[in-house]
Structures are given as C-alpha cells and as structure tokens.
Scaffold this active site. Sequence first.
Site, PDB file in Angstrom:
ATOM      1  N   THR A  88      54.968 105.500  32.335  1.00  8.34           N
ATOM      2  CA  THR A  88      55.202 104.066  32.551  1.00  8.34           C
ATOM      3  C   THR A  88      53.997 103.418  33.222  1.00  8.34           C
ATOM      4  OG1 THR A  88      57.611 104.300  32.653  1.00  8.34           O
ATOM      5  CG2 THR A  88      56.658 102.361  33.708  1.00  8.34           C
TER       6      THR A  88
ATOM      7  N   ASN B 193      60.758 108.177  20.829  1.00  8.21           N
ATOM      8  CA  ASN B 193      61.550 109.020  21.719  1.00  8.21           C
ATOM      9  C   ASN B 193      63.019 109.114  21.313  1.00  8.21           C
ATOM     10  OD1 ASN B 193      61.213 106.175  22.619  1.00  8.21           O
ATOM     11  ND2 ASN B 193      62.839 106.716  24.052  1.00  8.21           N
TER      12      ASN B 193
ATOM     13  N   GLN C 176      55.751 111.783  23.612  1.00  6.63           N
ATOM     14  CA  GLN C 176      56.620 112.745  22.926  1.00  6.63           C
ATOM     15  C   GLN C 176      55.877 113.724  22.023  1.00  6.63           C
ATOM     16  OE1 GLN C 176      59.962 113.090  23.261  1.00  6.63           O
ATOM     17  NE2 GLN C 176      60.233 111.373  24.658  1.00  6.63           N
TER      18      GLN C 176
ATOM     19  N   SER D 273      52.821 112.119  29.480  1.00  6.99           N
ATOM     20  CA  SER D 273      53.674 112.340  30.655  1.00  6.99           C
ATOM     21  C   SER D 273      53.909 113.821  30.911  1.00  6.99           C
ATOM     22  CB  SER D 273      55.029 111.646  30.435  1.00  6.99           C
ATOM     23  OG  SER D 273      55.978 112.054  31.396  1.00  6.99           O
TER      24      SER D 273
ATOM     25  N   THR E  48      46.125 108.590  47.457  1.00  4.73           N
ATOM     26  CA  THR E  48      45.859 110.024  47.555  1.00  4.73           C
ATOM     27  C   THR E  48      46.473 110.759  46.369  1.00  4.73           C
ATOM     28  OG1 THR E  48      45.843 109.905  49.964  1.00  4.73           O
ATOM     29  CG2 THR E  48      46.153 112.082  48.983  1.00  4.73           C
TER      30      THR E  48
ATOM     31  N   CYS F 214      65.615 106.237  29.789  1.00  3.84           N
ATOM     32  CA  CYS F 214      65.037 105.342  30.792  1.00  3.84           C
ATOM     33  C   CYS F 214      65.765 104.008  30.855  1.00  3.84           C
ATOM     34  CB  CYS F 214      63.556 105.104  30.498  1.00  3.84           C
ATOM     35  SG  CYS F 214      62.614 106.627  30.443  1.00  3.84           S
TER      36      CYS F 214
END
Length: 406
Positions: free
Chosen positions: A84, A160, A195, A215, A253, A345
């Site tokens: 995202t 997806n 995907q 991802s 970080t 999602c």
Amino acid sequence: MNIPSLPKKPKHIRTVYLDYAAATPLDPEVFSKMEPFLKDSFANPSSLYAAGQKAKKAIEYARNQVAQILHTQKDTIIFTSGATESCNLAIRGVVSQKKGHIITTSIEHHAVLEPINELQKAGFSITHIQPDENGVVNVSAIEKAIRKDTVLISVMYANNEIGSIQSIADIGRMILRWRKKNNTVYPYFHTDASQIPGNATLDVEKLHIDLLTASGAKIYGPKGVGILYKRRGIVLQPLMFGGSQEFGYRSGTENTAAIIGFGFALEKIVKEQEKTVKQLAQLRDYFWQCIQKHIPDCAINGPGLKNAAERLVNNLHIHFSGVSAEALLLYLDAYGISVGIGSACTTDNTNPSHVLLAISKTQKEATSSVRFTLGKGTTKKDIDYVMKYLPDIVSSLRHMNTISVL
C-alpha cells in the site's frame, strides 16, 4: 420440504488454509534469517559503530538480493512498509512533478484506486480501462486512451481476486513506442506486482516498467515490509520526511529484520517457482474437478484454468449459484476451512466486489462467489477434507436461501 442438514463436525477439526492471496505464513527458513536481528543485532542501521554497520550491511545484502531478481541496480530498490505504501509512493510521488492525465484499470487493488481517486479530487483526469469478461485488459484499449498530457499508467500484474494476469511486457513495449514517437519521457508505467512472485518473471527490463510494487505478506515473508522499484532517472517526491533513509524516499529507521526477511523470501519463492507452480496447478485442477463432480450450478470467475499465461496457478474463484458467499465462508470456517471473498483489505466493505462487477458479473453473482487460493503448504488431504464438507454445506445453504425467498 426436506432440508439437507449440515454435515456433522469431526471430533478433530483440521485446519485448512485456502486464502494465500490474502496472506502467506512466514517461511521457517526466512524467520531463521530474521531472528538474529530481532534479538541481538538490533542496532540502528544509521549508526556509525560496528553493530549499526552490521545491520546496514545486512539491509544492503537484502537490497542486492531483490535487485538481482529484478535484474536492476541496487539503488533502484526502495524498502517500504508494504504494498500500500509502495503504490502510494509510486503514484503520488511521480505525479507531484507534473499534473495531467492518469490511466488505470477498473480491477486494481484499492491501494492503487484510492490514491488515484484522491488525485482526481485534486484536478487530475482519470481513465479507467475496462477488462474483458475474464479480467484481462486489452493493450490496444490502453494505447487508445493515452493523451499528450498522460503522466502515468498503472496496471496490476495479476489480480488478487480472480487471478487474471495482464500482458505487462506488451503494455510496456507499447508505451516505449508511444514515448519514442512523441519524443517524451511520459507516461511512466507502474505495476502492482504483489501477487505475481513465484508465478512469472520479475525482470523489469523484459517487462519495460518504470515502477513496481511488491509485498512481503504474499511471498512467505514478514508482513509490514514491501518494496518499490524505481527506474533510474525518474523523479519521485517522498510522502514522508525525516532522516532521509532509503535514498531520501522513505524516512524512518529501517525495519532491519523485516527487510532481511523480504530479501530471503523473494529469493526463495523465485528459486522454487518451477516446482511450486507444477504442484499447485495439479492441486487446483484436482480441486476444481472434485467441485464439478459433486456440486452442480457453479462456475469459474476469471480466465480458464488451461491458460497458464493468463491466470495465477493457485487461484480458484468460484460462483456458487444460490449461495451467500459470506454465509459459505462462515460455515466453512466452523469446519476449520479458511477461504476469501472479495479483497481481504476491504472486509469492512459490504458492497459487491468491484472486480467481479467490472467483468460483467451481476450483483447476485458477485455476492455468491468465493475465492480459494492455494499455497505451498496445501496438500491433497486438505482438498479431500474440504470436499468432505463443502458439497453438503452448499446444498444446505441453497435450500435455506430457497426457503427465505418463499
């Protein structure tokens, strides 16, 4: 009227996970690579002392792993918190330099559609390309939509929900020809490839893309980490400002352990691709044959199973006529079986899947469709367990639905 009863639950419920498109389990080997950086090697990678430099070196090793798989340079790989963020950085980061026209498809993930919707509110012109009934977008339709002021084209590599795979390389070649003909660097080309790892090539040169999203949650890696590939020369405006980590594009970080996990997970899923694809194809086809044999009035959504180039090998998206998909999901869950409906999602959204509506399914068909996605942990015993209960559950729900209509 005799109402078919639900099958009796077994004393020992088997856990069968068939929602790998939503999230994959963390591979034990990947976790073993991450573990030292969750415990002892915890130093900030920006620190100059030895412990910090050890973490920084590990991050750069992971960056190189990803770069080699994508056939690109290390400095084109930006680590993020997930797909995202990567999609938002790609879309909003590029167009901040030049307002104009954006082309996308109507079956994109909301991580692409929503930032584009926000840009439309800000004055951008948007064209949504409709796919065919299988969820495949025609390259010529995209070409016809390109205008002189088109700054970005975003087309997902694989869907997806229904598993349809787009001809990304063909789209990329078409865009290159258009740029050359019009003597411009625009439009840039972005693809959400979340995907696709383990199914098809990620070679950015063969795909002719400028921006690529991936991802960790879909590749047996950790959640909360992803990448954005950015071709050299593309100007990108960061979404966040701070310590200028990740070449200044993603301040904060670094999540060292997750980044290391991503690198090893991507490397492993690509290495095992040939074996896994063969295994999943056999299981998926066996599953569909069982469903066809024992459950009437059902059909596959998306491309046919025989066309491996157009459909993810682990995806089986089925319309069960006369059945509420949500009810079926909940009943299967009671037997230890996890499946998906719509996009994981957007589970708080009760509207029918925008993907199914885009491929000309009716609202009734869309709300009667369930997604089964297999993974490398799926076995024939898992499928046989599902088939022990799925036919009777579907039959019972159909009769319940008939009574409610009466």
